[in-house]
Design a protein around this motif. Structure first.
Motif, PDB file in Angstrom:
ATOM      1  N   UNK A  15       0.654  -1.616   0.271  1.00  0.00           N
ATOM      2  CA  UNK A  15       0.318  -0.023  -0.224  1.00  0.00           C
ATOM      3  C   UNK A  15       0.367   1.303  -0.003  1.00  0.00           C
ATOM      4  N   UNK A  16       1.919   0.749   0.000  1.00  0.00           N
ATOM      5  CA  UNK A  16       2.571   2.445   0.335  1.00  0.00           C
ATOM      6  C   UNK A  16       3.645   2.423  -0.629  1.00  0.00           C
ATOM      7  N   UNK A  17       3.940   1.571  -2.161  1.00  0.00           N
ATOM      8  CA  UNK A  17       4.781   1.441  -3.010  1.00  0.00           C
ATOM      9  C   UNK A  17       4.016   2.096  -3.186  1.00  0.00           C
ATOM     10  N   UNK A  18       5.151   2.935  -4.831  1.00  0.00           N
ATOM     11  CA  UNK A  18       4.253   3.889  -5.768  1.00  0.00           C
ATOM     12  C   UNK A  18       3.322   2.750  -6.777  1.00  0.00           C
ATOM     13  N   UNK A  19       2.830   3.597  -8.013  1.00  0.00           N
ATOM     14  CA  UNK A  19       2.519   3.656  -8.896  1.00  0.00           C
ATOM     15  C   UNK A  19       3.089   2.374 -10.212  1.00  0.00           C
ATOM     16  N   UNK A  20       2.488   1.514 -10.551  1.00  0.00           N
ATOM     17  CA  UNK A  20       3.209   1.071 -11.980  1.00  0.00           C
ATOM     18  C   UNK A  20       4.241   0.567 -11.276  1.00  0.00           C
ATOM     19  N   UNK A  21       4.177  -0.629 -10.142  1.00  0.00           N
ATOM     20  CA  UNK A  21       5.127  -2.215 -10.488  1.00  0.00           C
ATOM     21  C   UNK A  21       4.028  -3.137  -9.925  1.00  0.00           C
ATOM     22  N   UNK A  22       4.606  -3.963 -10.450  1.00  0.00           N
ATOM     23  CA  UNK A  22       4.163  -5.814 -10.489  1.00  0.00           C
ATOM     24  C   UNK A  22       4.854  -6.347  -9.078  1.00  0.00           C
ATOM     25  N   UNK A  23       3.593  -6.721  -8.569  1.00  0.00           N
ATOM     26  CA  UNK A  23       3.918  -8.047  -7.834  1.00  0.00           C
ATOM     27  C   UNK A  23       4.325  -9.313  -8.267  1.00  0.00           C
ATOM     28  N   UNK A  24       5.857  -9.662  -7.400  1.00  0.00           N
ATOM     29  CA  UNK A  24       5.585 -10.899  -7.781  1.00  0.00           C
ATOM     30  C   UNK A  24       6.431 -12.033  -6.058  1.00  0.00           C
ATOM     31  N   UNK A  25       6.047 -13.652  -6.679  1.00  0.00           N
ATOM     32  CA  UNK A  25       5.933 -14.219  -5.477  1.00  0.00           C
ATOM     33  C   UNK A  25       8.482 -14.788  -6.224  1.00  0.00           C
ATOM     34  N   UNK A  26       8.860 -14.844  -5.311  1.00  0.00           N
ATOM     35  CA  UNK A  26      10.201 -15.223  -5.453  1.00  0.00           C
ATOM     36  C   UNK A  26      10.428 -17.099  -4.615  1.00  0.00           C
ATOM     37  N   UNK A  27      10.570 -17.357  -5.190  1.00  0.00           N
ATOM     38  CA  UNK A  27      10.142 -19.330  -4.691  1.00  0.00           C
ATOM     39  C   UNK A  27      11.351 -20.134  -4.168  1.00  0.00           C
ATOM     40  N   UNK A  28      12.301 -19.937  -3.312  1.00  0.00           N
ATOM     41  CA  UNK A  28      13.389 -20.631  -3.362  1.00  0.00           C
ATOM     42  C   UNK A  28      12.728 -22.667  -3.433  1.00  0.00           C
ATOM     43  N   UNK A  29      12.015 -22.800  -4.909  1.00  0.00           N
ATOM     44  CA  UNK A  29      12.019 -24.501  -5.122  1.00  0.00           C
ATOM     45  C   UNK A  29      12.330 -25.313  -4.759  1.00  0.00           C
ATOM     46  N   UNK A  96       7.057 -23.473   5.290  1.00  0.00           N
ATOM     47  CA  UNK A  96       8.292 -23.828   5.177  1.00  0.00           C
ATOM     48  C   UNK A  96       9.059 -23.007   4.917  1.00  0.00           C
ATOM     49  N   UNK A  97       8.632 -21.363   4.904  1.00  0.00           N
ATOM     50  CA  UNK A  97       9.707 -19.936   4.795  1.00  0.00           C
ATOM     51  C   UNK A  97      10.482 -20.063   3.566  1.00  0.00           C
ATOM     52  N   UNK A  98      10.139 -20.167   2.546  1.00  0.00           N
ATOM     53  CA  UNK A  98      11.353 -20.764   1.445  1.00  0.00           C
ATOM     54  C   UNK A  98      11.042 -19.451   0.398  1.00  0.00           C
ATOM     55  N   UNK A  99       9.849 -18.791   0.672  1.00  0.00           N
ATOM     56  CA  UNK A  99       9.596 -17.146  -0.645  1.00  0.00           C
ATOM     57  C   UNK A  99       9.444 -16.209   0.258  1.00  0.00           C
ATOM     58  N   UNK A 100       9.289 -15.367  -0.595  1.00  0.00           N
ATOM     59  CA  UNK A 100       9.561 -14.038  -0.432  1.00  0.00           C
ATOM     60  C   UNK A 100       8.899 -12.935  -1.899  1.00  0.00           C
ATOM     61  N   UNK A 101       8.433 -11.212  -1.328  1.00  0.00           N
ATOM     62  CA  UNK A 101       7.714 -10.741  -2.448  1.00  0.00           C
ATOM     63  C   UNK A 101       8.251  -9.716  -3.003  1.00  0.00           C
ATOM     64  N   UNK A 102       8.297  -9.236  -3.776  1.00  0.00           N
ATOM     65  CA  UNK A 102       9.214  -8.679  -4.631  1.00  0.00           C
ATOM     66  C   UNK A 102       8.153  -7.291  -5.302  1.00  0.00           C
ATOM     67  N   UNK A 155      19.051  -2.194  -7.624  1.00  0.00           N
ATOM     68  CA  UNK A 155      17.918  -1.197  -8.670  1.00  0.00           C
ATOM     69  C   UNK A 155      16.496  -1.170  -8.401  1.00  0.00           C
ATOM     70  N   UNK A 156      16.339  -2.275  -9.603  1.00  0.00           N
ATOM     71  CA  UNK A 156      14.737  -2.046  -9.534  1.00  0.00           C
ATOM     72  C   UNK A 156      13.862  -3.482  -8.570  1.00  0.00           C
ATOM     73  N   UNK A 157      14.631  -3.035  -7.652  1.00  0.00           N
ATOM     74  CA  UNK A 157      13.681  -3.560  -6.175  1.00  0.00           C
ATOM     75  C   UNK A 157      12.887  -2.497  -5.657  1.00  0.00           C
ATOM     76  N   UNK A 158      11.868  -2.374  -5.599  1.00  0.00           N
ATOM     77  CA  UNK A 158      11.241  -0.758  -4.669  1.00  0.00           C
ATOM     78  C   UNK A 158      10.953  -2.165  -3.227  1.00  0.00           C
ATOM     79  N   UNK A 159      10.661  -2.884  -2.701  1.00  0.00           N
ATOM     80  CA  UNK A 159      10.256  -3.268  -1.697  1.00  0.00           C
ATOM     81  C   UNK A 159      10.407  -4.613  -1.837  1.00  0.00           C
TER      82      UNK A 159
END
Length: 297
Positions: A15-29, A96-102, A155-159
């Motif tokens: 909610x506190x990020x800027x406009x035009x961003x995509x949310x990704x889940x990064x999974x260590x599979x 499993x604590x193996x996911x992050x969100x970008x 560089x290209x990561x806002x949160x």
């Protein structure tokens, strides 16, 4: 923290990020590969059923020019945090604590290529694979990079948020310095970076060794406390001039039994010096130290 509490926490970050961003889940599979069974009989190798029809990118395709494998970290595009895919990934993240969100303005293929540039590295003439996508060591690995390389990663990561091994949603701190140069693959690490990575590898190796050979030492500790305990045993080992896993296991056993202060006892100092000088073994000294500390207590 249940799934909905996790998703609400992620909504607050977004909610506190800027406009035009995509949310990704990064999974260590890697941990899910092979449909391995845990002690409860639950399969955790079936990522395909969770990610069916998901838009995803394999980081190893860009890092190693390999075909997609079960072990590759996967970057998954999420349109929002309200759908079934986001909920299923939240469940995996808590278990499993193996996911992050970008949150990033980049399209998925460009962000995957960017993240992949931080996986392959060179330690002198040796090749290494780093794991900045693994929430269990993510903060530690990023901290090993010099400030310019950290800034290049951000560089290209806002949160960037993740669930740690204690089950807490955390947000990584963004580097504020300017990147020193363009990132090339493989990363050529300088001496200070190599030293920090070697220290991290030693801590992880010792923690794994103690958990395997003396699990009762680690069982009472939280994941965060286990990291700190392992780092302290290596520090004590350096003071004793011992490095082998067997000797450090004895050090850990003494610390587990008597606390970190055992090495500072005046009566123990001559015994410690005898180990450092090589005149006796740590195992023999440990028996004597244990006897003296038990008599004192």
């Amino acid at each position: 923290m249940n799934d909905e509490e996790l998703l609400n926490g992620l909504r607050s970050v977004g909610a506190v990020q800027g406009e035009g961003l995509t949310l990704y889940a990064l999974l260590d599979s890697a941990i899910y590969a092979g449909a391995t069974m845990d002690e409860t009989g639950k399969k955790f190798g079936n990522l395909a059923s969770v990610l069916v029809d998901a838009q995803l990118e394999s980081l190893f395709v860009y890092a190693f020019d390999d075909e997609r494998t079960d072990a590759s970290p996967l970057l998954v595009s999420l349109s929002d945090l309200n759908g079934g895919l986001a909920a299923r990934i939240a469940t995996l993240a808590r278990e499993y604590h193996l996911t992050s969100w970008i949150w990033s303005p980049l399209p998925s293929n460009e962000l995957a290529r960017h993240l992949a540039a931080f996986i392959r590295a060179k330690f002198g003439d040796a090749a290494a694979m780093l794991r900045p996508y693994d929430p269990r060591v993510m903060e530690d690995i990023i901290a090993c990079f010099d400030p310019g390389r950290q800034a290049a990663l951000w560089g290209p990561i806002c949160a960037w948020a993740y669930v740690d091994e204690d089950g807490v949603l955390k947000q990584l701190s963004r580097s504020r310095v300017q990147p020193a140069s363009r990132v090339v693959t493989p990363l050529v690490l300088d001496e200070d970076e190599q030293r920090r990575f070697e220290a991290l590898a030693s801590r992880i190796a010792l923690q794994t060794y103690v958990e395997t050979h003396a699990p009762s030492i680690m069982t009472p500790l939280t994941p965060t406390q286990r990291k700190a305990f392992s780092a302290l045993q290596i520090e004590i080992g350096n003071r004793l001039n011992v490095e082998s896993m067997g000797d450090l296991l004895i050090v850990a056993a003494l610390s587990g039994a008597y606390g970190a202060e055992w090495i500072d006892e005046d009566a123990i100092a001559p015994l410690v010096r005898s180990v450092s000088s090589g005149s006796t073994s740590l195992a023999m000294v440990a028996t004597e130290i244990s006897h003296r500390l038990e008599q004192r207590s």
